[in-house]
Scaffold this motif. Structure first.
Motif, PDB file in Angstrom:
ATOM      1  N   GLU A   1       8.833 -42.052   5.685  1.00 35.76           N
ATOM      2  CA  GLU A   1       8.148 -43.349   5.674  1.00 35.76           C
ATOM      3  C   GLU A   1       7.939 -43.700   7.141  1.00 35.76           C
ATOM      4  O   GLU A   1       8.815 -44.272   7.797  1.00 35.76           O
ATOM      5  CB  GLU A   1       8.981 -44.411   4.958  1.00 35.76           C
ATOM      6  N   TRP A   2       6.792 -43.312   7.673  1.00 34.32           N
ATOM      7  CA  TRP A   2       6.548 -43.351   9.117  1.00 34.32           C
ATOM      8  C   TRP A   2       6.792 -44.712   9.754  1.00 34.32           C
ATOM      9  O   TRP A   2       7.390 -44.771  10.836  1.00 34.32           O
ATOM     10  CB  TRP A   2       5.149 -42.814   9.420  1.00 34.32           C
ATOM     11  N   PRO A   3       6.394 -45.831   9.146  1.00 34.23           N
ATOM     12  CA  PRO A   3       6.654 -47.131   9.786  1.00 34.23           C
ATOM     13  C   PRO A   3       8.151 -47.414  10.001  1.00 34.23           C
ATOM     14  O   PRO A   3       8.514 -48.139  10.918  1.00 34.23           O
ATOM     15  CB  PRO A   3       6.028 -48.141   8.817  1.00 34.23           C
TER      16      PRO A   3
ATOM     17  N   PRO B   1      13.933 -47.188  19.804  1.00 34.04           N
ATOM     18  CA  PRO B   1      13.754 -48.403  20.609  1.00 34.04           C
ATOM     19  C   PRO B   1      12.358 -48.514  21.220  1.00 34.04           C
ATOM     20  O   PRO B   1      11.746 -47.508  21.599  1.00 34.04           O
ATOM     21  CB  PRO B   1      14.805 -48.248  21.719  1.00 34.04           C
ATOM     22  N   LEU B   2      11.878 -49.746  21.295  1.00 34.73           N
ATOM     23  CA  LEU B   2      10.601 -50.079  21.941  1.00 34.73           C
ATOM     24  C   LEU B   2       9.416 -49.311  21.355  1.00 34.73           C
ATOM     25  O   LEU B   2       8.489 -48.925  22.066  1.00 34.73           O
ATOM     26  CB  LEU B   2      10.685 -49.822  23.452  1.00 34.73           C
ATOM     27  N   THR B   3       9.457 -49.076  20.044  1.00 37.15           N
ATOM     28  CA  THR B   3       8.407 -48.286  19.393  1.00 37.15           C
ATOM     29  C   THR B   3       7.799 -49.048  18.230  1.00 37.15           C
ATOM     30  O   THR B   3       8.499 -49.707  17.467  1.00 37.15           O
ATOM     31  CB  THR B   3       8.983 -46.943  18.903  1.00 37.15           C
ATOM     32  N   ARG B   4       6.487 -48.927  18.116  1.00 39.16           N
ATOM     33  CA  ARG B   4       5.739 -49.436  16.972  1.00 39.16           C
ATOM     34  C   ARG B   4       5.020 -48.249  16.343  1.00 39.16           C
ATOM     35  O   ARG B   4       4.566 -47.358  17.054  1.00 39.16           O
ATOM     36  CB  ARG B   4       4.719 -50.482  17.407  1.00 39.16           C
TER      37      ARG B   4
ATOM     38  N   VAL C   1       0.340 -43.145  14.597  1.00 45.01           N
ATOM     39  CA  VAL C   1       0.591 -43.254  16.035  1.00 45.01           C
ATOM     40  C   VAL C   1       1.904 -43.987  16.245  1.00 45.01           C
ATOM     41  O   VAL C   1       2.095 -45.074  15.698  1.00 45.01           O
ATOM     42  CB  VAL C   1      -0.539 -44.036  16.748  1.00 45.01           C
ATOM     43  N   ALA C   2       2.783 -43.397  17.024  1.00 44.44           N
ATOM     44  CA  ALA C   2       4.004 -44.071  17.462  1.00 44.44           C
ATOM     45  C   ALA C   2       3.772 -44.466  18.916  1.00 44.44           C
ATOM     46  O   ALA C   2       3.576 -43.615  19.781  1.00 44.44           O
ATOM     47  CB  ALA C   2       5.205 -43.147  17.339  1.00 44.44           C
ATOM     48  N   ARG C   3       3.740 -45.766  19.173  1.00 37.86           N
ATOM     49  CA  ARG C   3       3.526 -46.268  20.536  1.00 37.86           C
ATOM     50  C   ARG C   3       4.867 -46.739  21.077  1.00 37.86           C
ATOM     51  O   ARG C   3       5.475 -47.653  20.530  1.00 37.86           O
ATOM     52  CB  ARG C   3       2.512 -47.399  20.538  1.00 37.86           C
ATOM     53  N   SER C   4       5.340 -46.084  22.134  1.00 39.83           N
ATOM     54  CA  SER C   4       6.648 -46.386  22.706  1.00 39.83           C
ATOM     55  C   SER C   4       6.500 -46.884  24.130  1.00 39.83           C
ATOM     56  O   SER C   4       5.717 -46.337  24.907  1.00 39.83           O
ATOM     57  CB  SER C   4       7.534 -45.140  22.701  1.00 39.83           C
ATOM     58  N   GLY C   5       7.267 -47.913  24.465  1.00 38.90           N
ATOM     59  CA  GLY C   5       7.240 -48.464  25.815  1.00 38.90           C
ATOM     60  C   GLY C   5       6.870 -49.928  25.804  1.00 38.90           C
ATOM     61  O   GLY C   5       6.806 -50.574  24.756  1.00 38.90           O
ATOM     62  N   ILE C   6       6.622 -50.440  27.001  1.00 42.21           N
ATOM     63  CA  ILE C   6       6.271 -51.847  27.175  1.00 42.21           C
ATOM     64  C   ILE C   6       5.001 -51.946  28.005  1.00 42.21           C
ATOM     65  O   ILE C   6       4.910 -51.351  29.089  1.00 42.21           O
ATOM     66  CB  ILE C   6       7.406 -52.614  27.882  1.00 42.21           C
TER      67      ILE C   6
ATOM     68  N   ASP D   1       2.096 -41.503  20.839  1.00 36.48           N
ATOM     69  CA  ASP D   1       2.394 -40.193  20.268  1.00 36.48           C
ATOM     70  C   ASP D   1       1.591 -40.116  18.975  1.00 36.48           C
ATOM     71  O   ASP D   1       1.981 -40.666  17.948  1.00 36.48           O
ATOM     72  CB  ASP D   1       3.897 -40.082  20.012  1.00 36.48           C
ATOM     73  N   VAL D   2       0.433 -39.476  19.044  1.00 32.96           N
ATOM     74  CA  VAL D   2      -0.487 -39.374  17.912  1.00 32.96           C
ATOM     75  C   VAL D   2      -0.103 -38.133  17.107  1.00 32.96           C
ATOM     76  O   VAL D   2      -0.031 -37.035  17.654  1.00 32.96           O
ATOM     77  CB  VAL D   2      -1.951 -39.245  18.402  1.00 32.96           C
TER      78      VAL D   2
END
Length: 146
Positions: free
Chosen positions: A23-25, A32-35, A51-56, A63-64
């Motif tokens: 369940e990817w979400p 941490p710090l990932t959507r 897509v996992a977007r990590s950082g600020i 990360d596609v």
């Protein structure tokens, strides 16, 4: 970076361990710090993209990923999922394997080869160590929470 793998044995049936890991979400709550944003309609299948977007802010990295193998566990047969990393910065692949454990529950193997486009190979060791720690903790969190 050479591939690495993590193995976990959990008291969950294979289909439940599979559900929690794919369940990817849910990965956003474990890293941490990932959507995480799924780009294709459910259910998961070959071709699912997210897509996992990590950082600020400006220091975030996408990360596609695309599912290239989707074989959920069925009966006594284990399951396997392969993700290809299709981004501009984060490259490589990941595999999640879930199979029944002879002692009951499930055996999970997470394999990954991760490359960061701008990072020189001299950083492979540090990247491998950090990745093992990060993905190990993520797998533990995903498998312990419903």
């Amino acid at each position: 970076m050479p591939p690495f793998s993590l193995t976990r044995t959990v008291p969950l049936p294979p289909d439940e361990a599979w559900r929690r890991l794919t369940e990817w979400p849910r990965h956003a709550g474990a890293v941490p710090l990932t959507r995480v944003r799924v780009l294709t309609p459910p259910p998961n299948h070959v071709g699912t993209q997210f897509v996992a977007r990590s950082g600020i802010g400006p220091f975030a990295v996408d990360d596609v990923m695309e599912v290239t193998l989707w074989r959920p566990p069925a009966g006594d047969a284990g399951g396997m999922c392969r993700l290809e990393k299709r981004g501009r910065v984060v490259l490589g692949w990941a595999e999640i394997e879930v199979r029944p454990d002879p002692g009951g529950g499930s055996r999970v193997v997470w394999r990954e080869e991760l490359r960061v486009g701008f990072l020189p190979r001299a950083f492979d060791g540090a990247l491998r160590g950090a990745s093992r720690l990060l993905f190990g903790r993520a797998a533990d969190r995903l498998l312990e929470r419903p």
